[in-house]
Design a protein around this motif. Structure first.
Motif, PDB file in Angstrom:
ATOM      1  N   TRP A  98       0.846  -1.201   0.000  1.00 29.15           N
ATOM      2  CA  TRP A  98       0.000   0.000   0.000  1.00 29.15           C
ATOM      3  C   TRP A  98       0.873   1.239   0.000  1.00 29.15           C
ATOM      4  N   ILE A 114      -7.918   0.742   5.390  1.00 33.56           N
ATOM      5  CA  ILE A 114      -7.058  -0.297   4.832  1.00 33.56           C
ATOM      6  C   ILE A 114      -6.350  -1.003   5.967  1.00 33.56           C
ATOM      7  N   VAL A 116      -3.366  -3.932   6.444  1.00 40.80           N
ATOM      8  CA  VAL A 116      -2.323  -4.553   5.643  1.00 40.80           C
ATOM      9  C   VAL A 116      -1.502  -5.519   6.495  1.00 40.80           C
ATOM     10  N   ALA A 120       3.438  -1.318   4.343  1.00 39.87           N
ATOM     11  CA  ALA A 120       2.932  -0.112   3.698  1.00 39.87           C
ATOM     12  C   ALA A 120       4.116   0.836   3.520  1.00 39.87           C
ATOM     13  N   THR A 133      -5.008   3.800   7.656  1.00 39.26           N
ATOM     14  CA  THR A 133      -4.261   2.583   7.335  1.00 39.26           C
ATOM     15  C   THR A 133      -3.648   1.965   8.574  1.00 39.26           C
TER      16      THR A 133
END
Length: 235
Positions: A98, A114, A116, A120, A133
């Motif tokens: 990401w 998001i 992950v 990232a 995120t």
């Protein structure tokens, strides 16, 4: 399983999704119970890139081959407003899953957040964009875009099984994946827990003892702990 992209996820009752947004991860985790609550709570290395963030939304899942992020673009393409992208590569540290370009497009689409399991990058830009995120690592490592992979299939994200459509709740304390079959129970339990804690806070403000309100004396006794009204050097 072959590489595949499923374009739809199961629908969630709108009223439950709206109410779950009222409760923190901790209350929902407790409401799921000692077994499922632990099974569905991601580990402490899954952290937000900025403090004070919170997301709630249904999962669009993306399984990526280690070092590759082709399928995050496929997931972003089929995801809709209010969805949460759950991006995994097995937790590897190579090939950022990401970054800021995808985050800008996600914001335009109204993606809620998001999660992950993997790296990232462009974290300064993500904070500036307001990309909500969570990730298990940060790395600038270049990702390929070759596949194989899959979208909207069950994945394991930081040790937790996430099915497409599961409700993802994330805040400063962690990330919880609530299966749709358990959502009503989780919301009901969190509601009851929230009401109980509000009552406790009122009593504490009135001068009550937390130890007595929670009846911790019973637990101390059951644990076989001795209570001595003395200084330890007098023992």
């Amino acid at each position: 399983m072959d590489s595949v992209i499923y374009t739809r996820i199961p629908e969630c009752p709108a009223d439950l999704l709206e109410e779950v947004a009222n409760y923190p991860v901790s209350d929902l985790h407790e409401a799921l119970g000692p077994v499922e609550g632990r099974m569905q709570l991601m580990g402490p290395r899954m952290r937000p890139i900025a403090p004070g963030q919170r997301i709630v939304g249904q999962a669009v899942t993306s399984y990526n081959f280690p070092g590759d992020n082709l399928m995050i673009h496929a997931a972003l393409n089929v995801a809709g407003r209010g969805h949460v992208l759950v991006l995994v590569n097995g937790g590897g540290s190579h090939g950022a899953l990401w970054g800021d370009v995808a985050a800008n497009f996600a914001k335009q689409k109204g993606i809620a957040g998001i999660v992950v399991d993997g790296p990232a990058r462009d974290t300064g830009a993500l904070r500036e964009i307001g990309s909500l995120t969570w990730s298990t690592s940060i790395s600038s490592s270049h990702p390929e875009k070759r596949g194989p992979g899959a979208v909207n299939v069950p994945v394991v994200c930081d040790g937790v099984r996430v099915d497409p459509g599961d409700v993802i709740v994330a805040d400063d304390d962690g990330v919880l994946a609530i299966p749709l079959r358990s959502l009503e129970r989780a919301v009901k339990g969190a509601r009851e827990r929230n009401e109980k804690e509000m009552g406790l806070r009122r009593k504490l403000q009135d001068g009550a003892s937390l130890f007595e309100l929670l009846q911790m004396g019973r637990n101390v006794e059951a644990a076989g702990v001795k209570v001595r009204d003395a200084v330890w050097t007098d023992a």
